[in-house]
Design a protein around this motif. Structure first.
Motif, short mmCIF file in Angstrom:
data_model
loop_
_atom_site.label_atom_id
_atom_site.label_comp_id
_atom_site.label_asym_id
_atom_site.label_seq_id
_atom_site.Cartn_x
_atom_site.Cartn_y
_atom_site.Cartn_z
N THR A 79 70.07 50.60 43.19
CA THR A 79 68.51 50.86 43.45
C THR A 79 67.69 51.74 42.62
O THR A 79 66.32 51.72 42.50
CB THR A 79 68.63 51.50 44.91
N ALA A 80 68.60 52.81 41.87
CA ALA A 80 67.77 53.74 41.12
C ALA A 80 67.23 52.75 39.66
O ALA A 80 66.30 52.94 39.32
CB ALA A 80 68.75 54.57 40.46
N GLY A 85 62.05 50.11 37.59
CA GLY A 85 61.49 48.99 37.26
C GLY A 85 60.19 48.57 38.27
O GLY A 85 59.61 47.60 38.09
N GLY A 86 59.80 49.38 39.30
CA GLY A 86 59.03 49.31 40.33
C GLY A 86 59.34 48.68 41.52
O GLY A 86 58.62 48.23 42.55
N GLU A 344 64.21 44.78 35.69
CA GLU A 344 63.37 44.05 34.67
C GLU A 344 62.62 43.22 35.51
O GLU A 344 61.42 42.79 34.93
CB GLU A 344 64.20 43.23 33.95
N ARG A 345 62.67 42.69 36.59
CA ARG A 345 62.05 41.44 37.52
C ARG A 345 60.69 41.94 37.40
O ARG A 345 60.04 40.53 36.90
CB ARG A 345 62.75 41.34 38.87
N MET A 346 60.10 42.94 37.68
CA MET A 346 58.62 43.08 37.94
C MET A 346 58.05 42.87 36.50
O MET A 346 56.98 42.02 36.41
CB MET A 346 58.34 44.36 38.53
N ILE A 426 53.94 47.31 32.31
CA ILE A 426 55.30 47.97 32.99
C ILE A 426 54.87 48.99 33.97
O ILE A 426 53.83 49.62 34.13
CB ILE A 426 56.18 48.70 31.86
N PRO A 427 55.79 49.58 34.84
CA PRO A 427 55.49 50.84 35.65
C PRO A 427 55.14 52.02 34.90
O PRO A 427 56.18 52.13 34.08
CB PRO A 427 56.52 50.59 36.58
#
Length: 465
Positions: A79-80, A85-86, A344-346, A426-427
């Motif tokens: 989760t971290a 990654g947003g 990395e998904r977002m 990117i976030p």
């Protein structure tokens, strides 16, 4: 503490508009232009950036015991990495062993998840059937906020659900106001193809995609859709990877069925050439099910997202290190299935989707958070920037770049399927439950800060419990 995000463009699934966003505690309390905030409020400068709801990854496996080993990422590290990654909410899977109590397995997973840094919720797998399973499905829906049940149509001699189990479980889900989900692959065909390849001496990871061709996925998708159609239950198909499965979903939806499809970020940008690498460790690192497909299927998946026949993006985040993958060096069927991606998904979906014109920013929000929140009954708590919603927010820098690498990732496992890919978008800041947990490259995740998200049932067809 009051926080105010100033100067950004709020992007929701329905529209984008210039606004400040103010939070207090764990909720959004105001959205509008030129908001007044207390002098003590922390200000986040979002000029030139987008302000979007935190991502929801509908498909992860943290701390998963699988194929004789356990994933590298537990609920804290996984989760971290998502927060970096947003992604602020994950939907993980409770997977009981055959004959194991669903409630017993659920409480085991809840215990493991106590260390989560971001919010989490669970799909519960139905891996066998009798009256106790029927009863416990009702308890999970009524008392524990579970409204989705997973069915593996693959993994023969392990967790595969046969047609009898599918029919009984789908019918029970309909009674309870829950939605069935399926991993669509014909487990018998996969098993037989695996044995054929091994008998021919084709034992390396390049045989993995040969044992799971698109047809075995399409057959299972069609079968699950047919069962759902006969029973009049909705259906959610996880990790759709091929054109044929997408066609089955589109056909069912055109006929009025409520069928939803999920695409993985990896399937959208990685093709099956990875299995033909001369480096067996590299090839094994990409072994997951369904496997990566040809570019033809990638194009189809993008079309599915654009047309609204695929609704969510996920990762199937399931990390194993090289030593764990090496368990199958002489037999590809023993390679633990799974790859990473929650971090990395977002960025991958933005870079390959929005930057190419395939998706608008609002469509990006739709497939990374809003649809997931609506399909699984977390909306408007999740999936939208609105007063009263959770203060799970990502400030997105559309010009920021990152070159993805296992050397710099926060996830464990030492391998990254997106290795070397440079993404733009990117976030810059991630907020979870009103706290800044990632800011300009610095991760501030707190173990145990994540909350379990209960998801109410939909209106049940029957009052039976």
């Amino acid at each position: 503490m009051t926080m105010i995000i100033r100067g950004g463009t709020v992007v929701n699934a329905d529209r984008a508009f210039r606004a400040d966003v103010m939070t207090f505690g764990d909720k959004i309390v105001a959205v509008g232009e030129n908001l007044e905030a207390p002098h003590s409020a922390r200000v986040i400068d979002a000029h030139g950036q987008y302000v979007m709801p935190g991502g929801i990854d509908t498909h992860t496996h943290m701390n998963l015991p699988f194929m004789g080993t356990v994933t590298q990422d537990d609920f804290f590290t996984g989760t971290a990495a998502g927060l970096a990654g947003g992604t602020t909410t994950i939907m993980d899977f409770v997977i009981p062993s055959p004959q194991q109590s669903l409630l017993e397995a659920f409480h085991t997973w809840r215990g493991w998840a106590q260390k989560a840094a971001g919010d989490y919720t669970f799909h519960v797998a139905v891996t066998w059937w009798d009256d106790s399973v029927r009863e416990e499905m009702g308890i999970l829906v009524r008392d524990h906020g579970v409204n989705s049940f997973k069915h593996f149509m693959a993994y023969k001699n392990a967790i595969m659900a046969d047609d009898e189990t599918l029919v009984n479980s789908f019918r029970r889900a309909l009674e309870l106001g829950a939605i069935p989900t399926v991993h669509a692959e014909n487990g018998e065909l996969v098993f037989q193809l695996q044995q054929d390849l091994l008998r021919r001496g084709l034992t390396g990871p390049s045989s993995h995609p040969l044992s799971r061709p698109p047809a075995v996925e399409a057959e299972a998708a069609n079968r699950a859709i047919t069962i759902a159609g006969v029973l009049n239950t909705p259906l959610y198909i996880v990790h759709v990877s091929c054109a044929e499965s997408l066609e089955a979903i589109a056909r069912a939806r055109a006929n009025g069925q409520r069928v939803y499809g999920e695409a993985l970020a990896g399937h959208l940008v990685i093709d099956d050439s990875v299995y033909r690498s001369a480096d067996p460790e590299f090839a094994a690192g990409h072994v997951m099910s369904p496997p990566f497909r040809s570019k033809h299927h990638q194009a189809a998946l993008w079309h599915g997202l654009q047309a609204g026949n695929l609704h969510t993006t996920a990762t199937d985040h399931c990390t194993f290190c090289a030593a764990q993958k090496a368990a199958g060096k002489d037999d590809f069927t023993k390679i633990p299935n799974g790859c990473g991606g929650v971090e990395e998904r977002m960025a991958v979906v933005w870079d390959a989707g929005v930057n190419t014109g395939r998706l608008t920013p609002s469509e990006f929000v739709r497939v990374t958070s809003a649809n997931a929140a609506q399909i699984f009954n977390m909306y408007p708590r999740k999936g939208v920037i609105a007063v009263g919603s959770d203060a799970d927010i990502v400030v997105w820098d559309p010009e920021g770049t990152r070159t993805i690498s296992a050397k710099t990732q926060h996830a464990k496992g030492g391998f990254n399927v997106f290795e070397g890919r440079t993404v733009r978008g990117i976030p810059s800041t991630t907020m979870a439950a009103g706290k800044v947990v990632f800011d300009r490259g610095v991760l501030m995740a707190e173990e145990g800060a994540g909350r379990y998200v209960e998801r109410p049932a939909f209106v049940p067809v029957s009052a039976k419990s």
